[in-house]
Design a protein around this motif. Structure first.
Motif, PDB file in Angstrom:
ATOM      1  N   GLY A  99      28.812  40.081  51.933  1.00 39.67           N
ATOM      2  CA  GLY A  99      28.039  40.671  53.016  1.00 39.67           C
ATOM      3  C   GLY A  99      28.924  41.468  53.965  1.00 39.67           C
ATOM      4  O   GLY A  99      28.471  42.407  54.615  1.00 39.67           O
ATOM      5  N   TYR A 100      30.203  41.103  54.014  1.00 47.88           N
ATOM      6  CA  TYR A 100      31.142  41.805  54.896  1.00 47.88           C
ATOM      7  C   TYR A 100      31.664  43.083  54.261  1.00 47.88           C
ATOM      8  O   TYR A 100      32.126  43.984  54.952  1.00 47.88           O
ATOM      9  N   GLY A 101      31.597  43.122  52.931  1.00 43.48           N
ATOM     10  CA  GLY A 101      32.182  44.241  52.215  1.00 43.48           C
ATOM     11  C   GLY A 101      33.664  44.025  52.014  1.00 43.48           C
ATOM     12  O   GLY A 101      34.242  43.057  52.505  1.00 43.48           O
ATOM     13  N   TRP A 102      34.265  44.891  51.248  1.00 46.16           N
ATOM     14  CA  TRP A 102      35.707  44.857  51.043  1.00 46.16           C
ATOM     15  C   TRP A 102      36.229  46.277  50.933  1.00 46.16           C
ATOM     16  O   TRP A 102      35.464  47.233  51.010  1.00 46.16           O
ATOM     17  N   ASN A 103      37.526  46.417  50.811  1.00 47.46           N
ATOM     18  CA  ASN A 103      38.129  47.734  50.656  1.00 47.46           C
ATOM     19  C   ASN A 103      39.057  47.711  49.453  1.00 47.46           C
ATOM     20  O   ASN A 103      39.121  46.716  48.711  1.00 47.46           O
ATOM     21  N   ASN A 104      39.790  48.784  49.274  1.00 44.44           N
ATOM     22  CA  ASN A 104      40.620  48.876  48.075  1.00 44.44           C
ATOM     23  C   ASN A 104      41.866  48.012  48.149  1.00 44.44           C
ATOM     24  O   ASN A 104      42.703  48.068  47.246  1.00 44.44           O
ATOM     25  N   ARG A 105      41.995  47.236  49.229  1.00 43.43           N
ATOM     26  CA  ARG A 105      43.138  46.324  49.337  1.00 43.43           C
ATOM     27  C   ARG A 105      42.740  44.863  49.167  1.00 43.43           C
ATOM     28  O   ARG A 105      43.596  44.031  48.881  1.00 43.43           O
ATOM     29  N   ASN A 106      41.462  44.545  49.334  1.00 39.41           N
ATOM     30  CA  ASN A 106      41.071  43.138  49.296  1.00 39.41           C
ATOM     31  C   ASN A 106      39.849  42.841  48.441  1.00 39.41           C
ATOM     32  O   ASN A 106      39.261  41.774  48.547  1.00 39.41           O
ATOM     33  N   PHE A 107      39.449  43.755  47.575  1.00 38.00           N
ATOM     34  CA  PHE A 107      38.288  43.533  46.713  1.00 38.00           C
ATOM     35  C   PHE A 107      38.496  42.331  45.802  1.00 38.00           C
ATOM     36  O   PHE A 107      37.535  41.759  45.302  1.00 38.00           O
ATOM     37  N   HIS A 108      39.737  41.949  45.558  1.00 42.87           N
ATOM     38  CA  HIS A 108      40.059  40.889  44.622  1.00 42.87           C
ATOM     39  C   HIS A 108      40.181  39.523  45.305  1.00 42.87           C
ATOM     40  O   HIS A 108      40.413  38.519  44.632  1.00 42.87           O
ATOM     41  N   VAL A 109      40.012  39.492  46.602  1.00 39.67           N
ATOM     42  CA  VAL A 109      40.215  38.259  47.375  1.00 39.67           C
ATOM     43  C   VAL A 109      38.912  37.465  47.435  1.00 39.67           C
ATOM     44  O   VAL A 109      37.903  37.937  47.976  1.00 39.67           O
ATOM     45  N   ALA A 110      38.940  36.247  46.921  1.00 37.93           N
ATOM     46  CA  ALA A 110      37.717  35.437  46.883  1.00 37.93           C
ATOM     47  C   ALA A 110      37.157  35.190  48.282  1.00 37.93           C
ATOM     48  O   ALA A 110      35.937  35.085  48.452  1.00 37.93           O
ATOM     49  N   GLY A 111      38.021  35.102  49.268  1.00 36.66           N
ATOM     50  CA  GLY A 111      37.579  34.864  50.631  1.00 36.66           C
ATOM     51  C   GLY A 111      36.737  35.973  51.224  1.00 36.66           C
ATOM     52  O   GLY A 111      36.084  35.776  52.255  1.00 36.66           O
ATOM     53  N   ARG A 112      36.729  37.133  50.602  1.00 44.35           N
ATOM     54  CA  ARG A 112      35.894  38.239  51.083  1.00 44.35           C
ATOM     55  C   ARG A 112      34.435  38.091  50.641  1.00 44.35           C
ATOM     56  O   ARG A 112      33.580  38.831  51.103  1.00 44.35           O
ATOM     57  N   TYR A 113      34.171  37.148  49.765  1.00 41.64           N
ATOM     58  CA  TYR A 113      32.838  36.941  49.216  1.00 41.64           C
ATOM     59  C   TYR A 113      32.211  35.707  49.849  1.00 41.64           C
ATOM     60  O   TYR A 113      32.872  34.676  49.988  1.00 41.64           O
ATOM     61  N   ASP A 114      30.942  35.814  50.223  1.00 41.14           N
ATOM     62  CA  ASP A 114      30.332  34.725  50.957  1.00 41.14           C
ATOM     63  C   ASP A 114      29.176  34.035  50.247  1.00 41.14           C
ATOM     64  O   ASP A 114      28.689  33.012  50.738  1.00 41.14           O
ATOM     65  N   SER A 115      28.733  34.553  49.126  1.00 44.42           N
ATOM     66  CA  SER A 115      27.703  33.875  48.344  1.00 44.42           C
ATOM     67  C   SER A 115      28.159  33.844  46.892  1.00 44.42           C
ATOM     68  O   SER A 115      28.632  34.867  46.376  1.00 44.42           O
ATOM     69  N   TRP A 116      27.954  32.693  46.260  1.00 43.12           N
ATOM     70  CA  TRP A 116      28.422  32.490  44.888  1.00 43.12           C
ATOM     71  C   TRP A 116      27.317  31.882  44.037  1.00 43.12           C
ATOM     72  O   TRP A 116      26.517  31.076  44.522  1.00 43.12           O
ATOM     73  N   GLY A 117      27.310  32.245  42.769  1.00 40.25           N
ATOM     74  CA  GLY A 117      26.415  31.600  41.826  1.00 40.25           C
ATOM     75  C   GLY A 117      27.019  30.303  41.322  1.00 40.25           C
ATOM     76  O   GLY A 117      28.128  29.915  41.708  1.00 40.25           O
ATOM     77  N   GLN A 118      26.282  29.646  40.443  1.00 39.54           N
ATOM     78  CA  GLN A 118      26.722  28.354  39.926  1.00 39.54           C
ATOM     79  C   GLN A 118      27.669  28.489  38.735  1.00 39.54           C
ATOM     80  O   GLN A 118      28.302  27.519  38.328  1.00 39.54           O
ATOM     81  N   GLY A 119      27.748  29.689  38.182  1.00 36.63           N
ATOM     82  CA  GLY A 119      28.657  29.935  37.072  1.00 36.63           C
ATOM     83  C   GLY A 119      27.995  29.840  35.715  1.00 36.63           C
ATOM     84  O   GLY A 119      26.975  29.172  35.532  1.00 36.63           O
ATOM     85  N   THR A 120      28.591  30.530  34.753  1.00 44.22           N
ATOM     86  CA  THR A 120      28.135  30.472  33.368  1.00 44.22           C
ATOM     87  C   THR A 120      29.363  30.343  32.475  1.00 44.22           C
ATOM     88  O   THR A 120      30.365  31.040  32.681  1.00 44.22           O
ATOM     89  N   GLN A 121      29.288  29.464  31.495  1.00 43.22           N
ATOM     90  CA  GLN A 121      30.454  29.138  30.659  1.00 43.22           C
ATOM     91  C   GLN A 121      30.599  30.138  29.524  1.00 43.22           C
ATOM     92  O   GLN A 121      29.644  30.387  28.770  1.00 43.22           O
ATOM     93  N   VAL A 122      31.811  30.666  29.404  1.00 40.49           N
ATOM     94  CA  VAL A 122      32.177  31.512  28.268  1.00 40.49           C
ATOM     95  C   VAL A 122      33.304  30.812  27.521  1.00 40.49           C
ATOM     96  O   VAL A 122      34.338  30.488  28.108  1.00 40.49           O
ATOM     97  N   THR A 123      33.079  30.568  26.245  1.00 40.92           N
ATOM     98  CA  THR A 123      34.093  29.938  25.414  1.00 40.92           C
ATOM     99  C   THR A 123      34.366  30.834  24.222  1.00 40.92           C
ATOM    100  O   THR A 123      33.434  31.197  23.495  1.00 40.92           O
ATOM    101  N   VAL A 124      35.632  31.177  24.035  1.00 39.31           N
ATOM    102  CA  VAL A 124      36.019  32.051  22.933  1.00 39.31           C
ATOM    103  C   VAL A 124      36.885  31.254  21.969  1.00 39.31           C
ATOM    104  O   VAL A 124      37.952  30.767  22.344  1.00 39.31           O
ATOM    105  N   SER A 125      36.420  31.129  20.753  1.00 38.66           N
ATOM    106  CA  SER A 125      37.176  30.395  19.746  1.00 38.66           C
ATOM    107  C   SER A 125      38.044  31.353  18.941  1.00 38.66           C
ATOM    108  O   SER A 125      37.687  32.516  18.730  1.00 38.66           O
ATOM    109  N   SER A 126      39.171  30.841  18.499  1.00 39.51           N
ATOM    110  CA  SER A 126      40.115  31.693  17.755  1.00 39.51           C
ATOM    111  C   SER A 126      39.823  31.669  16.272  1.00 39.51           C
ATOM    112  O   SER A 126      39.007  30.898  15.786  1.00 39.51           O
TER     113      SER A 126
END
Length: 126
Positions: A99-126
């Motif tokens: 909701g705060y937005g980010w810039n080209n210096r902090n787009f990768h920082v988790a703390g810039r994000y304020d809402s998160w989903g519950q996640g989805t599992q990705v499993t890659v077998s070799s």
């Protein structure tokens, strides 16, 4: 807080492709900066990709060139298309909004994000 629901995770083989989706609940979806993060067992959560309200995109080096982040504001849905998957891509994938937005210096920082989903599992077998 925005309600986010990820889907599309699966058990796949190395070399396969996968598209993850993240449905948002807010009518202001189109104004939000958004991102994908992932967390592998025993590791910290790490940035994968981000997209601004204006469509600008950023990628982690580990997925650059084989992943595409996109958004469909009419459907209030965020996507992550990944190809050439390897076992190193195995993780829980989370989408998030800023909701705060980010810039080209902090787009990768988790703390810039304020809402998160519950996640989805990705499993890659070799």
């Amino acid at each position: 807080q925005v309600q986010l629901v990820e889907s599309g995770g699966a058990l796949v083989q190395a070399g396969d492709s996968l598209r993850l989706s993240c449905a948002g609940s807010t009518h202001t979806f189109h104004t939000l900066a958004m991102g994908w993060f992932r967390q592998a067992p025993g590791k910290e959560r790490e940035f994968v990709a981000a997209i601004g309200w204006d469509g600008i995109t950023y990628y982690a080096d580990s997925v650059k060139g084989r992943s595409t982040i996109a958004r469909d504001n009419a459907k209030r849905t965020l996507y992550l298309q990944m190809s050439s998957l390897t076992p190193e891509d195995t993780a829980i994938y989370y989408c998030a909004t800023s909701g705060y937005g980010w810039n080209n210096r902090n787009f990768h920082v988790a703390g810039r994000y304020d809402s998160w989903g519950q996640g989805t599992q990705v499993t890659v077998s070799s």
